[in-house]
Scaffold this active site. Structure first.
Site, short mmCIF file in Angstrom:
data_model
loop_
_atom_site.label_atom_id
_atom_site.label_comp_id
_atom_site.label_asym_id
_atom_site.label_seq_id
_atom_site.Cartn_x
_atom_site.Cartn_y
_atom_site.Cartn_z
N SER A 61 6.90 -51.17 15.47
CA SER A 61 7.34 -50.50 14.00
C SER A 61 8.55 -49.40 14.58
O SER A 61 9.08 -48.97 13.68
CB SER A 61 6.08 -49.77 13.96
OG SER A 61 5.28 -50.42 13.29
N LYS A 64 11.39 -49.83 11.99
CA LYS A 64 11.43 -48.90 10.68
C LYS A 64 12.57 -47.97 10.83
O LYS A 64 12.80 -47.37 9.81
CB LYS A 64 10.15 -48.33 10.62
CG LYS A 64 8.97 -49.40 10.17
CD LYS A 64 7.69 -48.69 9.75
CE LYS A 64 6.63 -49.87 9.44
NZ LYS A 64 6.17 -50.44 10.77
N SER A 121 3.46 -45.53 9.20
CA SER A 121 4.06 -46.75 9.74
C SER A 121 3.66 -47.84 8.77
O SER A 121 3.34 -48.79 9.14
CB SER A 121 3.60 -46.93 11.07
OG SER A 121 4.46 -47.80 11.63
N LYS A 227 9.70 -42.31 15.51
CA LYS A 227 8.88 -43.48 15.04
C LYS A 227 8.18 -43.93 16.40
O LYS A 227 8.99 -44.29 17.55
CB LYS A 227 9.65 -44.47 14.46
CG LYS A 227 8.94 -45.51 13.77
CD LYS A 227 8.11 -45.05 12.65
CE LYS A 227 6.90 -45.96 12.09
NZ LYS A 227 5.81 -45.92 13.34
#
Length: 397
Positions: A61, A64, A121, A227
């Site tokens: 993730s 992102k 997320s 993140k």
């Protein structure tokens, strides 16, 4: 515009240290629990520590970060707004993994979609935003790869917008740090990534509690993003940023076996940076640094302004030395557009460049008319200096 360049050496006494981090990073062992890591100071882009930083690995993730970067760029360019409504497609609603359980046809604002991506997320929110911006996720992914190429990211290939496992979907600690540094230019992003918990669909029966997957937000002083990432393939990773005083750091760790190991390595790297280095702001973006002659324009010169902040990074225990300013300018001929790159500004110590910024035109200079040029030339021939032309400038700063 002719490409002739003239160099103007300006001697100015500024403070800087003789040693940067490149020497220390080789002798300092950190991030032992992760396969790849990097520590970067955001303002200068200096790398303070690195370990297997160019190894291409699945980012999960942390993908992102690029998705959020493209969203923020579109908002900054007025191609998207926070209040714009996004409709969820069947494909977006079908995403597995981390999600906010969007329903097909459900509408949600860009602000709430970004909140879902940054805090929870949300894979479904990432795809919904990709489709809203580019028409399809596939087209959006093409744009992600184009942006990666523009940033010079040689270890990165994207196949989706959310980081779900896909063959060949990979990046490196170095490339993630560069993406993060670019994203952090948009200061508003940390009002999303720095939130530990929040709600979506408030006041409805479908109210949804968001809890940030970055638990260090509660425990590490100054942390406000960015993140996390996890899949069985990638293991645990985190791209984290924290700011204390005038210094913002970003660190990336990839391939930790547990969240505890990941968080320990992130904390160790950031603590090392804050304990050993400091940033000295020197010039603000937009500062006027020179005045440049303009040929055949409605005015004889244009103010040159810095296109970015200039800061110096140095160790807390190191002595400072003098540095000099160096300005390289193009020979200018009208018309000149406001914001056009017209030179380069550097802080140097000896032959080493410590920091640099493009110099841009602070105002627009139109081409002078035939009559203006004739009158100006005639006056100079007879020994009279022409008075400044009446011009209109769109820059009063």
């Amino acid at each position: 515009m002719r490409k002739k360049v003239m160099a103007i050496a300006l001697s100015s006494v500024l403070l800087f240290l003789p040693q940067m981090a490149s020497g220390e990073e080789e002798s300092t062992e950190m991030a032992e629990e992760t396969g790849a890591a990097i520590l970067m100071e955001v303002d200068t882009g200096e790398v303070l520590y690195k370990k297997n930083e160019h190894e291409a690995l699945p980012p999960a993730s942390m993908t992102k970060i690029m998705t959020m970067l493209l969203i923020m760029e579109d908002i900054a360019n007025d191609e998207l707004s926070f209040d714009e409504m996004v409709t969820t497609s069947e494909k977006a609603a079908s995403m597995g993994g981390s999600q906010i359980f969007l329903e097909t046809g459900e509408e949600m604002s860009v602000r709430d979609m970004l909140k879902a991506i940054a805090i929870a997320s949300g894979n479904d929110a990432s795809v919904a935003m990709a489709e809203h911006i580019s028409g399809s996720e596939e087209t959006f992914v093409e744009r992600m790869n184009e942006r990666a190429e523009e940033l010079g990211l040689e270890d990165t290939t994207f196949y989706n917008s959310n980081g779900l496992p896909a063959d060949g979907h990979e990046t490196s600690a170095h490339d993630l740090a560069v993406m993060a540094r670019e994203l952090l230019q948009y200061e508003e992003i940390t009002s999303f990534t720095g939130v530990y918990d929040d709600y979506l669909r408030q006041g409805t029966d479908e109210e949804f509690w968001l809890v940030n997957t970055n638990r260090l937000l509660k425990f590490f002083d100054g942390m406000d993003g960015l993140k996390t990432g996890f899949t069985n393939e990638s293991k645990y990773g985190l791209t984290a940023t924290a700011k204390r005083d005038d210094m913002r750091l970003v660190t990336v760790v990839m391939g930790a076996e547990t969240p505890k190991m990941r968080n320990a390595d992130v904390s160790e790297l950031l603590n090392y940076g804050f304990a050993n280095y400091q940033v000295e702001p020197m010039f603000d973006q937009g500062a006027a640094v020179t005045s440049i002659p303009v040929e055949k324009g409605t005015q004889d010169s244009v103010v040159g302004r810095l296109d970015s902040n200039i800061s110096l990074l140095h160790g807390k225990q190191e002595s400072s030395e003098n540095v000099t300013e160096n300005i390289e300018l193009k020979t200018l001929q009208a018309p000149i557009e406001k914001g056009e790159v017209i030179g380069k500004f550097q802080l140097q110590r000896g032959e080493d460049t410590l920091a640099e910024s493009a110099i841009v035109a602070g105002e627009t200079v139109e081409s002078a008319s035939w009559w203006q040029l004739f009158k100006r030339s005639t006056l100079r021939i007879i020994g009279v200096e022409p008075e400044p032309e009446d011009t209109v400038s769109d820059d009063d700063s």
